[in-house]
Structure formats: structure tokens, C-alpha cells
Write an enzyme that holds these catalytic residues in place. Structure first.
Site, mmCIF file in Angstrom:
data_model
loop_
_atom_site.group_PDB
_atom_site.id
_atom_site.type_symbol
_atom_site.label_atom_id
_atom_site.label_comp_id
_atom_site.label_asym_id
_atom_site.label_seq_id
_atom_site.Cartn_x
_atom_site.Cartn_y
_atom_site.Cartn_z
ATOM 1 N N GLU A 35 8.658 -15.058 9.407
ATOM 2 C CA GLU A 35 7.806 -15.668 10.424
ATOM 3 C C GLU A 35 6.369 -15.142 10.293
ATOM 4 O O GLU A 35 5.398 -15.893 10.381
ATOM 5 C CB GLU A 35 8.383 -15.374 11.826
ATOM 6 C CG GLU A 35 7.531 -15.806 12.999
ATOM 7 C CD GLU A 35 7.253 -17.311 13.070
ATOM 8 O OE1 GLU A 35 7.807 -18.064 12.257
ATOM 9 O OE2 GLU A 35 6.425 -17.708 13.916
ATOM 10 N N ASP A 37 4.967 -13.984 7.543
ATOM 11 C CA ASP A 37 4.375 -14.577 6.330
ATOM 12 C C ASP A 37 3.946 -16.018 6.587
ATOM 13 O O ASP A 37 2.930 -16.475 6.089
ATOM 14 C CB ASP A 37 5.382 -14.562 5.169
ATOM 15 C CG ASP A 37 5.623 -13.154 4.681
ATOM 16 O OD1 ASP A 37 4.825 -12.269 5.031
ATOM 17 O OD2 ASP A 37 6.625 -12.937 3.971
ATOM 18 N N SER A 82 -14.334 21.392 11.204
ATOM 19 C CA SER A 82 -13.021 21.798 10.707
ATOM 20 C C SER A 82 -12.322 22.587 11.811
ATOM 21 O O SER A 82 -12.886 22.757 12.896
ATOM 22 C CB SER A 82 -13.165 22.613 9.435
ATOM 23 O OG SER A 82 -14.175 23.561 9.624
ATOM 24 N N GLU A 114 0.159 18.812 17.861
ATOM 25 C CA GLU A 114 0.246 17.686 16.915
ATOM 26 C C GLU A 114 0.556 18.237 15.533
ATOM 27 O O GLU A 114 0.423 19.434 15.297
ATOM 28 C CB GLU A 114 -1.108 16.960 16.840
ATOM 29 C CG GLU A 114 -1.514 16.253 18.111
ATOM 30 C CD GLU A 114 -2.987 15.870 18.080
ATOM 31 O OE1 GLU A 114 -3.363 15.003 17.284
ATOM 32 O OE2 GLU A 114 -3.747 16.455 18.853
ATOM 33 N N LYS A 116 -0.401 18.577 11.542
ATOM 34 C CA LYS A 116 -1.612 18.495 10.703
ATOM 35 C C LYS A 116 -1.189 17.849 9.380
ATOM 36 O O LYS A 116 -0.584 18.486 8.521
ATOM 37 C CB LYS A 116 -2.193 19.887 10.494
ATOM 38 C CG LYS A 116 -3.545 19.844 9.841
ATOM 39 C CD LYS A 116 -4.273 21.180 10.028
ATOM 40 C CE LYS A 116 -5.660 21.136 9.419
ATOM 41 N NZ LYS A 116 -5.638 20.946 7.986
ATOM 42 N N ASP A 118 -1.251 16.358 5.752
ATOM 43 C CA ASP A 118 -1.971 16.767 4.546
ATOM 44 C C ASP A 118 -2.575 15.523 3.894
ATOM 45 O O ASP A 118 -2.011 14.945 2.972
ATOM 46 C CB ASP A 118 -0.977 17.459 3.598
ATOM 47 C CG ASP A 118 -1.682 18.391 2.654
ATOM 48 O OD1 ASP A 118 -2.903 18.497 2.745
ATOM 49 O OD2 ASP A 118 -0.993 19.002 1.820
ATOM 50 N N ARG A 137 -15.103 12.676 5.393
ATOM 51 C CA ARG A 137 -15.688 13.810 6.102
ATOM 52 C C ARG A 137 -16.888 14.382 5.319
ATOM 53 O O ARG A 137 -17.878 14.775 5.890
ATOM 54 C CB ARG A 137 -14.633 14.898 6.286
ATOM 55 C CG ARG A 137 -15.155 16.096 7.069
ATOM 56 C CD ARG A 137 -14.420 17.389 6.737
ATOM 57 N NE ARG A 137 -13.032 17.355 7.111
ATOM 58 C CZ ARG A 137 -12.530 17.933 8.204
ATOM 59 N NH1 ARG A 137 -13.332 18.551 9.026
ATOM 60 N NH2 ARG A 137 -11.257 17.888 8.440
ATOM 61 N N GLU A 174 -6.519 11.085 9.857
ATOM 62 C CA GLU A 174 -6.162 11.412 8.480
ATOM 63 C C GLU A 174 -5.659 10.160 7.770
ATOM 64 O O GLU A 174 -4.852 9.412 8.327
ATOM 65 C CB GLU A 174 -5.029 12.446 8.563
ATOM 66 C CG GLU A 174 -5.005 13.498 7.527
ATOM 67 C CD GLU A 174 -6.019 14.627 7.723
ATOM 68 O OE1 GLU A 174 -6.325 15.286 6.740
ATOM 69 O OE2 GLU A 174 -6.501 14.838 8.852
ATOM 70 N N LYS A 290 -4.218 21.871 20.836
ATOM 71 C CA LYS A 290 -5.532 21.585 21.435
ATOM 72 C C LYS A 290 -5.437 21.717 22.943
ATOM 73 O O LYS A 290 -4.437 21.262 23.537
ATOM 74 C CB LYS A 290 -5.959 20.146 21.117
ATOM 75 C CG LYS A 290 -6.206 19.930 19.652
ATOM 76 C CD LYS A 290 -6.570 18.487 19.362
ATOM 77 C CE LYS A 290 -6.691 18.308 17.866
ATOM 78 N NZ LYS A 290 -6.739 16.917 17.465
ATOM 79 N N CYS A 408 23.759 23.552 -29.040
ATOM 80 C CA CYS A 408 23.947 24.220 -27.743
ATOM 81 C C CYS A 408 23.563 25.692 -27.878
ATOM 82 O O CYS A 408 24.040 26.378 -28.790
ATOM 83 C CB CYS A 408 25.398 24.077 -27.304
ATOM 84 S SG CYS A 408 25.792 25.097 -25.875
ATOM 85 N N CYS A 411 27.181 27.720 -27.522
ATOM 86 C CA CYS A 411 28.309 27.615 -28.459
ATOM 87 C C CYS A 411 27.908 26.969 -29.791
ATOM 88 O O CYS A 411 28.750 26.773 -30.650
ATOM 89 C CB CYS A 411 29.458 26.842 -27.825
ATOM 90 S SG CYS A 411 29.110 25.079 -27.657
ATOM 91 N N CYS A 424 25.735 19.281 -24.392
ATOM 92 C CA CYS A 424 26.461 20.048 -25.409
ATOM 93 C C CYS A 424 27.770 19.308 -25.674
ATOM 94 O O CYS A 424 28.498 18.968 -24.733
ATOM 95 C CB CYS A 424 26.751 21.446 -24.859
ATOM 96 S SG CYS A 424 28.113 22.274 -25.682
ATOM 97 N N CYS A 430 32.960 25.379 -25.315
ATOM 98 C CA CYS A 430 31.726 26.036 -24.885
ATOM 99 C C CYS A 430 31.990 26.975 -23.708
ATOM 100 O O CYS A 430 32.354 26.530 -22.614
ATOM 101 C CB CYS A 430 30.695 24.980 -24.483
ATOM 102 S SG CYS A 430 29.147 25.732 -23.956
HETATM 103 O O1 I6G Z 1 -8.555 18.370 10.389
HETATM 104 C C1 I6G Z 1 -7.827 18.087 11.471
HETATM 105 C C2 I6G Z 1 -6.514 17.772 11.351
HETATM 106 C C3 I6G Z 1 -5.768 17.472 12.465
HETATM 107 C C4 I6G Z 1 -8.446 18.140 12.741
HETATM 108 C C5 I6G Z 1 -7.684 17.847 13.875
HETATM 109 C C6 I6G Z 1 -6.323 17.522 13.725
HETATM 110 O O2 I6G Z 1 -5.630 17.249 14.816
HETATM 111 C C7 I6G Z 1 -4.250 16.935 14.697
HETATM 112 N N1 I6G Z 1 -8.267 17.881 15.091
HETATM 113 C C8 I6G Z 1 -9.558 18.196 15.189
HETATM 114 C C9 I6G Z 1 -10.160 18.243 16.529
HETATM 115 C C10 I6G Z 1 -10.327 18.489 14.058
HETATM 116 N N2 I6G Z 1 -9.765 18.460 12.850
HETATM 117 C C11 I6G Z 1 -11.743 18.848 14.165
#
Ligand code: I6G
Length: 666
Positions: A35, A37, A82, A114, A116, A118, A137, A174, A290, A408, A411, A424, A430
Site C-alpha cells: 500500500e 509503494d 562535547s 540515554e 550514547k 557510536d 559537528r 547521531e 542529563k 595437518c 597429524c 584435516c 588425528c
Molecule cells: O555527543 C552526544 C551524544 C549523546 C551528546 C549528547 C548525547 O545525548 C544522548 N548530549 C549532549 C547534550 C551533547 N552531546 C552535547
């Protein structure tokens, strides 16, 4: 004057945006893929016919056609800061103490915790509800304009939902790739002969840094918002409510967020996330606490480019750099040869690691791993550490590629190749294979023989006391007591545990035999199906393949195993030496529901979930957690929710509890 056509196009766009919101932000799809699509194609067709009606915020206009030559520079209206780090509980307590002192309060502080993620921090700018600019950033003051690329990310709205969003709204968060997205992306890169990425973060960074947004559009990027930048307009007065408000505007936020009272609760949250780190669908490198009240945040302010009201509590790194001292080849239970890198000891994820698996020869070649190389190693949870990539800058000129043995290493039998696996060919000749098979046979989930560990097996095989599995039950006190590190008491105890282990179950026994690809659940399936060992030994490839969940490979290995007379002879000697199981307990499975898949949802009243599941499985049905087109029935109890809705959308048959019971009682 707005024409009917314009009106229709606007409605289509609105509907598609609503469906995107339900799918990506609420995680509650409202329509089927077909639907969705259909609506999307209808809009595309109209826009092709009437190009003058295309607007940049149309959901069809995510991918720009013209590659850039360079990224423009963007100056952030409000610097992208940061976060300060805490590496242990004491540092988290210190954080709270500082806050209480500055705020001059001793009451409980409310935090929002929360994850963080990567990934890469970005700033998205909406003016009058339209996404007008996106930037990295950078150094915190200036970043790169990546608007073209950000527009391709499907969970980022090009237009905010509703009417009451602030006229200027910057959101920060992120950009990342999930673990499954990363695996699939690398698989795709491999098949295309393209470079593979070392980790999900690098893949996300590489994808965002494309000058051609059509490449970015094919990468599985997602966005998760964690705060705001410049705002002209009114937002609520707590961090938590602000994020909930953003969610209403269509901005994706984390579902792992929690409001907590005091840092002790935050530390519990940390432990919970650490424990479930492997289950979280994306990589994280910490959790963030926070202060929830915005007026408290304002009073606390900033210090050296980081807010005083937030802290990142770091999780142990899962990657580290070290050097490969040598590469050795290990022989497994089935003769598979696995190259293993011996490493200079390094701490990863809180443990010292000295070895990493290299999987197979292809993997060594693909990653161009050489002895002496400096490498990035990764240890995720309980998984065996792996080499992520080589640091080529540190490679010595003298480094030599590893030559995989043709014989091997234990053996000297010739090595044979089966696809990517080198094996092997020595089989029971063996000693390495024999030792491994014995270790598996005695292990806890197999025959569960306590006190017969790796080094004892090694000694006994080397001394010729043990040749095959059946010999284990012929060991005598005299033989045992003369072994290294074996006293009278240990010899006595081992004999007792040997005796105890003789009383086993058929499923454990089959698993203990170490048939290739036959793990515990397959062993259970075989028992349910054949009821006794004699029937299994006689089973043909065809009969085995008919059993649900048993594929041709497992069937082939099982038939091959029982075709070998020495295996039958070992089984007979094991039984003659006293191994037995209760045959009466085994009921061959009844098969009325074979091949059917059931999903149970909502609350059942006459049966418990476990009872329903067990009874369905006994009749040969599969019970699954998720609804798909392949589901035969969804059993909907009281208060059934999204699974029931999905079944309705997909047209899967639905049963109520009474109908289920009738089916089970047939
Ligand atoms: O670099 C960040 C990762 C995750 C953050 C962050 C965050 O909150 C889950 N929150 C703030 C306020 C800042 N950097 C500045």
C-alpha cells in the site's frame, strides 16, 4: 487558487509522511509495504506528469541528482559541545555532588538517562517546518554542509508534522548504522568487490562524506535525536518533555530513554544497558545522564566546552590496538582448521585478550593480515575476539603473508578444502580431532562428566589410555591415579562421575556423539521424530530431510556418521560399557501441524502461553515471535496489539483461544 490536482498531490504527500512517521518514529507501521509503494508510485507518476508541481520537501525528492564538488562550511548558530566523561561510579557520584553544590540543593535530582550511540553528531535546521540545512559537528563551531546527504536518510522528516512547531528549530543527534545494517552493507560491498568497513561508525562516516548523495541514499543510515540547537519559539521546560515534543513533530528519538531519580538509579540503568549491550541493535560507547529540568541546566551552565548538567558514563571499549606475534592453526572436533592470531596481551571490554580467531584463509587474505602486523581487535560480549583490520601505516617492510599449511599441523594428513573451510583428512588418526571429540563428549550439556577436563584428556590421549569415546568408560583407578596432577581422591571422584554420567538421555547421547552440525536442538528434534536410536541409525537422507528444520546438510552428515562402521561399533561399546537412557519416556512426535507456524499474542485465559506453545510444538507446529507472510495462524488472546494488526494487514488467518483449543483437541 489551489487546483484539485494540487490538493490531491498535497494529500498524498501528507499521507506518505504520516506513514513514514508511523514506521520510522513510532515503530508501528499502519499500512502494508504494498500500500505504501502504491501511494509513493502514484505521487511519483503525478510529479513526472506535472514537474512544475514538484516541491523540494516532497517525499519523492530525497535524492538530489547533481553530485557536489566540495562541502560548504556551516557556522553553528549555537556551538555543538562535547560531553565530559565519567569512567566509574565514583566519577558519576562526583558529578552529582558538583551539581548539588552549584544548585545549592540537597534534594533528589531528576535525570534523563540515554544511550550514547557510536555514530556522528549532526545538526538539522528546520525553518517553518522545512528541513533547510544539515551540518556535521566539525570542530564544534564550524561543520560541513551535508544537507544533500542527510535528506536521503529515511527516518529524517523533510517536513515537520503538525502546525505548532517553533518557526526555527535545530535538532541535534547521531547519524548511525545498525549492527544488521552494517553486516548487510559489508556483505554487499564484498559481492561488489568494494572496500569493506571496519565498523558501523566508519561506515556511517564514510556514507555521510559522499559528494554524490545517490551513494549515501543506498546506505542504511538512521538518525536519533538527543537535543536541540537554536530554537525560536516555545518548548517545554524539561529535557524529557522537549524530546517527546520533538517526537510529535516527527523527529526520531531513542526508545531507551528513562527518567530517573538520583545517580544511584542512573548507575542501575548503566548496569542494565551494559548487560544487554549485545541485544541493542546499534553500537553504543556509553550512557548519558542529563539533568531534566531546563532551569537547572541553565543555572549550571557550561565549563570548557561541555555542559555541567550532563555526563557520558563510558562503557568499556570493545576495540583496541595490539600486535600479532604469530599465527597458529587449530584443529577442531570435525577436523576444521582455524587460524588463530596470538596477540601481545591487551585489555578490551574489561578483559585481557591474547588470541583472536582469524576464521579461515579467505578472511586472512581479505583483511591482508600478516604476522607482526599492528591490528585493531574487537571483543563484543562473549564472542571470541576478532581482528577488525590492520593498521597498514604501522606495517613493517619485512612483514610476510601467512602461508596456510597443506598438511595437518598435528597429524600431517593432507588438508582438504570444502568451500572456505580447510579440513584435516586424518579423521580419527588425528589426535587433535580425537581430543576435541572427547572434550565435547564429556562436556556439561553432553554426557556431563565432571572432573575430566582438557588437560587430563590431553594426557590420556597422548599416553594411549584413550583412543575413542568408548574407552572413557574403561578407565581404571590404577590408570587414573598415576596421571599427573591426579591424587587418590580425584581419581575416586572421576570414577564416580563416570558412573553417574552413564544414566543419560537419548538426546544428550546423540548430541555427545558430535555428529557434524547436530547441536542440542537438532538432537532433540531427532529424538522426537525417531523415538529410538535404532530408527535414527536406519534413517535415510530422504526421511531426515522431511523433518521440519532439518536441511540437506544436516541430513547428509547424519547419514554419513551412521554409515561408518567404526561409529556404530563405538556406540555399541559405549552401551556395553554401561551407558543407557530411558526409552519409555520418549514418545515419537505426532505430526498433524507439521509445517505450520503459529504466533501467540495477547493474554490467553484457559491456557498459559507455555502450555499453548508446548502443545503446538508437540503436534509438529513451529511457534514464532513475529508475524510474517509465512505465518499460518496468529492466535489472538485478550488485548492483542500490534501483532494482531500486522496479521490483519498481511491477511494471515486469526484464531481465538477457543478455536486454538479445538484445533489442539482434534
Ligand atoms: O555527543 C552526544 C551524544 C549523546 C551528546 C549528547 C548525547 O545525548 C544522548 N548530549 C549532549 C547534550 C551533547 N552531546 C552535547
Amino acid at each position: 487558487m489551489i487546483t484539485d490536482l494540487q490538493q490531491h498531490i498535497q494529500e498524498l504527500r501528507h499521507l506518505i509522511n504520516q506513514h513514514n512517521y508511523a514506521y520510522y518514529v513510532l515503530d508501528e507501521p499502519r499500512v502494508s509495504d504494498q500500500e505504501y509503494d502504491r501511494l509513493f508510485r502514484e505521487l511519483q507518476t503525478l510529479e513526472t506528469q506535472y514537474p512544475q508541481l514538484i516541491t523540494p520537501d516532497s517525499p519523492t525528492q530525497r535524492v538530489g541528482a547533481n553530485p557536489l564538488t566540495t562541502f560548504a562550511t556551516v557556522t553553528h548558530k549555537i556551538p555543538m559541545l562535547s560531553l565530559a566523561n565519567a569512567f566509574d561510579a565514583t566519577e558519576v557520584h562526583d558529578f552529582e555532588q558538583r551539581i548539588k553544590k552549584l544548585l545549592k540543593i540537597d534534594d533528589m535530582i531528576t535525570y534523563v538517562a540515554e544511550l550514547k550511540i557510536d555514530g556522528l553528531a549532526v545538526n538539522l535546521r528546520y525553518e517553518q517546518g522545512k528541513l533547510v540545512q544539515a551540518a556535521t559537528r566539525g570542530d564544534g563551531h564550524q561543520g560541513e554542509d551535508i544537507t544533500q546527504n542527510i535528506r536521503t536518510i529515511k527516518n529524517i522528516p523533510l517536513t515537520l508534522l503538525g502546525q505548532d512547531y517553533p518557526p526555527i528549530l535545530e535538532v541535534r543527534g547521531e547519524v548511525f548504522i545498525t549492527k544488521t545494517g552494517f553486516t548487510e552493507l559489508n556483505q554487499h560491498q564484498l559481492t561488489q568487490g568494494k572496500k569493506i568497513f571496519a565498523n558501523a561508525r566508519n561506515a556511517a562516516a564514510g556514507s555521510l562524506r559522499q559528494l554524490d548523495a545517490r551513494i549515501t541514499a543506498n546506505r542504511p543510515l538512521s538518525f536519533c535525536c538527543y537535543s536541540v540547537g537554536q530554537v525560536e519559539g516555545v518548548l517545554p521546560n524539561t529535557h524529557y518533555e522537549i524530546l517527546q515534543q520533538l517526537k510529535q513533530f516527527g523527529i526520531p528519538i531513542s526508545e531507551y530513554m528513562q527518567i530517573l531519580q538520583g545517580v544511584d538509579a542512573c548507575l542501575i540503568y548503566y548496569k542494565q544497558q551494559l548487560a544487554q549491550r549485545e541485544k541493542i541493535p546499534f553500537d553504543i560507547d556509553g550512557v548519558v545522564y542529563k539533568v531534566n529540568q531546563i532551569n537547572q541546566q541553565e543555572r549550571l551552565g557550561y565549563v570548557s566546552r561541555a555542559p555541567r548538567w550532563a555526563i557520558a558514563h563510558k562503557l568499556p571499549a570493545q576495540e583496541a590496538m595490539t600486535q600479532i606475534t604469530t599465527i597458529e592453526v587449530q584443529v577442531g572436533r570435525t577436523g576444521a582448521l582455524t587460524p588463530v592470531a596470538r596477540l601481545m596481551p591487551v585489555t578490551v571490554g574489561g578483559a585481557t585478550i591474547t588470541n583472536a580467531t582469524l576464521h579461515n584463509q579467505n578472511e586472512i587474505e581479505r583483511k591482508d593480515i600478516r604476522i607482526g602486523d599492528t591490528v585493531v581487535v574487537r571483543r563484543a560480549g562473549d564472542v571470541i575476539p576478532e581482528i577488525v583490520c590492520v593498521n597498514l601505516e604501522k606495517r613493517a617492510e619485512t612483514s610476510q603473508p601467512f602461508v596456510f599449511p597443506t598438511q595437518c599441523p598435528v597429524c600431517s594428513s593432507p588438508v582438504i578444502r570444502e568451500d572456505s573451510v580447510a579440513r584435516c583428512s586424518g579423521d580419527l588418526i588425528c589426535p587433535a580431532q580425537r581430543k576435541q571429540r572427547m572434550q565435547h563428549f564429556v562436556s556439561r550439556r553432553a554426557m556431563n562428566i565432571e572432573g575430566l577436563g582438557e588437560s587430563l584428556i590431553e594426557q590420556m590421549v597422548d599416553k594411549g589410555l584413550l583412543y575413542d569415546l568408548a574407552d572413557i568408560y574403561t578407565l581404571t583407578y590404577e590408570q587414573l591415579v598415576n596421571l599427573e596432577r591426579m591424587g587418590k581422591k580425584s581419581a575416586d571422584n572421576l570414577l564416580k562421575s563416570l558412573e553417574k554420567s552413564k544414566n543419560t538421555t537419548l538426546a544428550r547421547f546423540i548430541y555427545a556423539l558430535g555428529i557434524r552440525e547436530v547441536g542440542e536442538s537438532t538432537a532433540n528434534l531427532l529424538v522426537q521424530h525417531f523415538g529410538n536410536l535404532e530408527n535414527l541409525i536406519k534413517a535415510s537422507q530422504e526421511t531426515l530431510e522431511k523433518i521440519p528444520d532439518i536441511g540437506p546438510v544436516v541430513a547428509q552428515h547424519t547419514v554419513d556418521f551412521f554409515k561408518q562402521l567404526n561409529n556404530i561399533e563405538v556406540i555399541q561399546r559405549l552401551q556395553a560399557n554401561g551407558v543407557y537412557w530411558q526409552t519409555s519416556e520418549i514418545e515419537p512426535i505426532q505430526q498433524q501441524l507439521t509445517g505450520q507456524t503459529f504466533v501467540l499474542t495477547g493474554t490467553l485465559t484457559d491456557l498459559t502461553r507455555e502450555e499453548a506453545k508446548a502443545r503446538l510444538q508437540k503436534l509438529g507446529a513451529k511457534v514464532s515471535d513475529s508475524v510474517s507472510k509465512k505465518t499460518t495462524y496468529v492466535v489472538a488472546g485478550e488485548k492483542a496489539g500490534s501483532k494482531l494488526e500486522k496479521a490483519q494487514i498481511l491477511g494471515v488467518k486469526i484464531l481465538n483461544e477457543k478455536e486454538l483449543i479445538a484445533l489442539l483437541d482434534q
